[in-house]
Design a protein around this motif. Structure first.
Motif, PDB file in Angstrom:
ATOM      1  N   MET A  40     -51.888  21.842  89.583  1.00 16.24           N
ATOM      2  CA  MET A  40     -53.033  22.754  89.413  1.00 16.24           C
ATOM      3  C   MET A  40     -54.245  22.007  88.874  1.00 16.24           C
ATOM      4  O   MET A  40     -55.372  22.221  89.319  1.00 16.24           O
ATOM      5  N   SER A  41     -53.991  21.099  87.925  1.00 19.29           N
ATOM      6  CA  SER A  41     -55.099  20.326  87.341  1.00 19.29           C
ATOM      7  C   SER A  41     -55.744  19.439  88.391  1.00 19.29           C
ATOM      8  O   SER A  41     -56.966  19.267  88.411  1.00 19.29           O
ATOM      9  N   GLU A  42     -54.913  18.881  89.270  1.00 22.24           N
ATOM     10  CA  GLU A  42     -55.469  18.022  90.326  1.00 22.24           C
ATOM     11  C   GLU A  42     -56.387  18.833  91.247  1.00 22.24           C
ATOM     12  O   GLU A  42     -57.473  18.400  91.608  1.00 22.24           O
ATOM     13  N   THR A  43     -55.925  20.022  91.634  1.00 20.18           N
ATOM     14  CA  THR A  43     -56.751  20.879  92.496  1.00 20.18           C
ATOM     15  C   THR A  43     -58.041  21.246  91.785  1.00 20.18           C
ATOM     16  O   THR A  43     -59.134  21.169  92.361  1.00 20.18           O
ATOM     17  N   ASP A  44     -57.925  21.606  90.528  1.00 19.85           N
ATOM     18  CA  ASP A  44     -59.090  22.000  89.749  1.00 19.85           C
ATOM     19  C   ASP A  44     -60.096  20.854  89.672  1.00 19.85           C
ATOM     20  O   ASP A  44     -61.302  21.047  89.906  1.00 19.85           O
ATOM     21  N   ALA A  45     -59.590  19.644  89.385  1.00 24.91           N
ATOM     22  CA  ALA A  45     -60.487  18.488  89.226  1.00 24.91           C
ATOM     23  C   ALA A  45     -61.195  18.180  90.540  1.00 24.91           C
ATOM     24  O   ALA A  45     -62.406  17.908  90.565  1.00 24.91           O
ATOM     25  N   LEU A  46     -60.434  18.256  91.609  1.00 23.79           N
ATOM     26  CA  LEU A  46     -61.008  17.942  92.921  1.00 23.79           C
ATOM     27  C   LEU A  46     -62.137  18.915  93.282  1.00 23.79           C
ATOM     28  O   LEU A  46     -63.201  18.524  93.760  1.00 23.79           O
ATOM     29  N   LEU A  47     -61.904  20.191  93.040  1.00 21.70           N
ATOM     30  CA  LEU A  47     -62.909  21.198  93.383  1.00 21.70           C
ATOM     31  C   LEU A  47     -64.105  21.121  92.434  1.00 21.70           C
ATOM     32  O   LEU A  47     -65.259  21.261  92.847  1.00 21.70           O
ATOM     33  N   ARG A  48     -63.805  20.870  91.182  1.00 24.46           N
ATOM     34  CA  ARG A  48     -64.866  20.804  90.171  1.00 24.46           C
ATOM     35  C   ARG A  48     -65.825  19.646  90.466  1.00 24.46           C
ATOM     36  O   ARG A  48     -67.037  19.772  90.329  1.00 24.46           O
ATOM     37  N   GLU A  49     -65.235  18.529  90.884  1.00 30.05           N
ATOM     38  CA  GLU A  49     -66.036  17.336  91.141  1.00 30.05           C
ATOM     39  C   GLU A  49     -67.107  17.610  92.201  1.00 30.05           C
ATOM     40  O   GLU A  49     -68.207  17.083  92.137  1.00 30.05           O
ATOM     41  N   ARG A  50     -66.785  18.454  93.152  1.00 25.20           N
ATOM     42  CA  ARG A  50     -67.748  18.740  94.221  1.00 25.20           C
ATOM     43  C   ARG A  50     -68.504  20.050  93.987  1.00 25.20           C
ATOM     44  O   ARG A  50     -69.207  20.533  94.869  1.00 25.20           O
ATOM     45  N   GLY A  51     -68.325  20.633  92.825  1.00 23.23           N
ATOM     46  CA  GLY A  51     -69.061  21.865  92.495  1.00 23.23           C
ATOM     47  C   GLY A  51     -68.684  23.045  93.370  1.00 23.23           C
ATOM     48  O   GLY A  51     -69.511  23.917  93.669  1.00 23.23           O
ATOM     49  N   ILE A  52     -67.419  23.087  93.795  1.00 20.09           N
ATOM     50  CA  ILE A  52     -66.965  24.138  94.705  1.00 20.09           C
ATOM     51  C   ILE A  52     -66.663  25.417  93.927  1.00 20.09           C
ATOM     52  O   ILE A  52     -66.019  25.381  92.871  1.00 20.09           O
ATOM     53  N   VAL A  53     -67.119  26.540  94.471  1.00 21.31           N
ATOM     54  CA  VAL A  53     -66.763  27.853  93.905  1.00 21.31           C
ATOM     55  C   VAL A  53     -65.594  28.384  94.720  1.00 21.31           C
ATOM     56  O   VAL A  53     -65.592  28.286  95.955  1.00 21.31           O
ATOM     57  N   THR A  54     -64.581  28.917  94.047  1.00 20.30           N
ATOM     58  CA  THR A  54     -63.447  29.510  94.773  1.00 20.30           C
ATOM     59  C   THR A  54     -63.305  30.979  94.398  1.00 20.30           C
ATOM     60  O   THR A  54     -63.599  31.382  93.269  1.00 20.30           O
ATOM     61  N   VAL A  55     -62.813  31.746  95.364  1.00 15.83           N
ATOM     62  CA  VAL A  55     -62.543  33.143  95.068  1.00 15.83           C
ATOM     63  C   VAL A  55     -61.302  33.252  94.184  1.00 15.83           C
ATOM     64  O   VAL A  55     -61.129  34.236  93.457  1.00 15.83           O
ATOM     65  N   VAL A 107     -67.771  21.559 100.909  1.00 13.38           N
ATOM     66  CA  VAL A 107     -66.600  22.380 101.259  1.00 13.38           C
ATOM     67  C   VAL A 107     -65.720  21.603 102.239  1.00 13.38           C
ATOM     68  O   VAL A 107     -64.492  21.522 102.081  1.00 13.38           O
ATOM     69  N   ALA A 108     -66.369  21.006 103.238  1.00 15.58           N
ATOM     70  CA  ALA A 108     -65.608  20.278 104.256  1.00 15.58           C
ATOM     71  C   ALA A 108     -64.856  19.096 103.643  1.00 15.58           C
ATOM     72  O   ALA A 108     -63.668  18.881 103.934  1.00 15.58           O
ATOM     73  N   LEU A 109     -65.535  18.355 102.782  1.00 10.45           N
ATOM     74  CA  LEU A 109     -64.878  17.195 102.155  1.00 10.45           C
ATOM     75  C   LEU A 109     -63.736  17.653 101.247  1.00 10.45           C
ATOM     76  O   LEU A 109     -62.664  17.037 101.227  1.00 10.45           O
ATOM     77  N   SER A 110     -63.949  18.729 100.526  1.00  9.23           N
ATOM     78  CA  SER A 110     -62.886  19.241  99.645  1.00  9.23           C
ATOM     79  C   SER A 110     -61.679  19.696 100.466  1.00  9.23           C
ATOM     80  O   SER A 110     -60.534  19.462 100.074  1.00  9.23           O
ATOM     81  N   ALA A 111     -61.957  20.353 101.585  1.00  9.93           N
ATOM     82  CA  ALA A 111     -60.847  20.811 102.444  1.00  9.93           C
ATOM     83  C   ALA A 111     -60.036  19.610 102.924  1.00  9.93           C
ATOM     84  O   ALA A 111     -58.803  19.656 102.965  1.00  9.93           O
ATOM     85  N   ARG A 112     -60.746  18.537 103.261  1.00  6.07           N
ATOM     86  CA  ARG A 112     -60.025  17.336 103.717  1.00  6.07           C
ATOM     87  C   ARG A 112     -59.229  16.718 102.565  1.00  6.07           C
ATOM     88  O   ARG A 112     -58.064  16.356 102.725  1.00  6.07           O
ATOM     89  N   GLU A 113     -59.860  16.629 101.404  1.00 11.21           N
ATOM     90  CA  GLU A 113     -59.180  16.015 100.256  1.00 11.21           C
ATOM     91  C   GLU A 113     -57.961  16.828  99.817  1.00 11.21           C
ATOM     92  O   GLU A 113     -56.981  16.278  99.324  1.00 11.21           O
ATOM     93  N   LEU A 114     -58.036  18.139 100.002  1.00  9.80           N
ATOM     94  CA  LEU A 114     -56.862  18.971  99.663  1.00  9.80           C
ATOM     95  C   LEU A 114     -55.778  18.874 100.739  1.00  9.80           C
ATOM     96  O   LEU A 114     -54.651  19.321 100.533  1.00  9.80           O
ATOM     97  N   GLY A 115     -56.160  18.331 101.876  1.00  6.09           N
ATOM     98  CA  GLY A 115     -55.186  18.205 102.978  1.00  6.09           C
ATOM     99  C   GLY A 115     -54.937  19.524 103.680  1.00  6.09           C
ATOM    100  O   GLY A 115     -53.839  19.772 104.195  1.00  6.09           O
TER     101      GLY A 115
END
Ligand code: SF4
Length: 314
Positions: A40-55, A107-115
């Motif tokens: 969970m922390s990894e997902t959070d860090a990855l999204l946070r780094e790119r300033g992504i908002v999630t529902v 968003v696109a880069l985050s989607a790729r990084e999340l696999g």
């Protein structure tokens, strides 16, 4: 369990009532699974780094532990402030900021990084923009396609205030699934979705299907806002009559005491029964259960439903 009268379902119900509601305990079947902290922390860090908002975060989704542990998230574009004031939704109502032109690529880069192989994107309502944010939707979908050409894309859009040109602009990107949630039964709209219109949402879904019948259409409802199961069945009939393919039905959970109280927690058997009714009506996929959300296991549901369609057509 005590049923809360409809008239008291408004935000701002009196304090005694609020205490009564707060005192209600979650039934046993509403206990959530804890997530795996490291993932969970990894997902959070990855999204946070790119300033992504999630529902997932904005809606205080009960499945966040499970989804983020599996590196699954639902992107929310257009900022973190919404121009509408729905009684169930935790996204803040405020004057939104200008669109972030870097958001589509992030968003696109985050989607790729999340696999991700199945990308789910939603947005706030942007009634302040002349096109309701349609062009931003297109940029985001195109950026995800460029980065992840093999991925399937599901979008969950607002109603664009019934401006069908904007809906078609977005539909023209041909997502695999076009989702627009009906959310609740028509008689509760003035409390649950003020500013939205039941028939307009139905029309949107039908227009997307008529625009391109290859786009699978999807809609969802929450239970526990004061509706009856008979009213839910009527909504399912309306959705079927408007050519919707996939249905999700989940339990409404009150994000904060400022939001509409939960009127009741239907037993999982009731969700099962609605699933059976929906399947009998001919929907290609009905996900129904207390923890079901539009995006919960969306990729798996899509794969199962399309396999079924292919098997029927073969
Ligand atoms: S169900 Fe959807 S919104 Fe909830 S945590 Fe999972 S991906 Fe996020």
């Amino acid at each position: 369990m005590q049923i809360i009268p409809l008239e008291s379902l408004k935000v701002g119900a009196n304090d005694a009532h609020r205490e009564l509601v707060n005192a209600q305990r979650l039934p046993d079947w509403m206990k959530t699974k804890a997530g795996k902290f490291r993932q969970m922390s990894e997902t959070d860090a990855l999204l946070r780094e790119r300033g992504i908002v999630t529902v997932c975060q904005e809606a205080r989704c009960p499945n966040i532990g499970e989804c983020w542990s599996h590196k699954t998230a639902t992107f929310m574009i257009g900022g973190d402030a919404c121009t509408r004031n729905c009684g169930f939704c935790n996204v803040s109502t405020a004057k939104p900021r200008a669109l972030d032109i870097h958001e589509p690529r992030n968003v696109a880069l985050s989607a790729r990084e999340l696999g991700l192989k199945y990308v789910v994107i939603t947005s706030v309502d942007r009634d302040d923009l002349p096109d309701g944010g349609a062009a931003h939707w297109v940029s985001t979908i195109e950026a995800v396609r460029a980065e992840l050409p093999e991925a399937q894309i599901e979008i969950l859009t607002p109603d664009f205030r019934g401006k069908w040109k904007d809906v078609e602009t977005v539909a023209a990107t041909r997502p695999n699934v076009y989702n627009h949630n009906i959310e609740t039964v028509p008689s509760l709209y003035r409390w649950v979705r003020p500013g939205s219109d039941y028939n307009r949402s139905l029309e949107l879904l039908q227009r997307v299907k008529r625009f391109d019948s290859n786009i699978l259409t999807k809609s969802g409802l929450m239970l526990g806002l004061g509706e009856t199961n008979e009213q839910v069945v009527e909504v399912l009939k309306d959705l079927k009559a408007h050519d919707v393919d996939f249905i999700t039905i989940g339990q409404y959970l009150r994000p904060t005491p400022r939001h509409l109280p939960v009127a009741r927690y239907p037993h999982p058997d009731e969700f099962e029964e609605l699933k059976r009714i929906g399947e009998d009506m001919g929907f290609s996929m009905v996900a129904s259960g207390p923890f079901v959300r539009s995006s919960y296991h969306a990729g798996e549901d899509f794969a199962r439903a399309t396999e079924t369609v292919i098997a029927i057509e073969a």
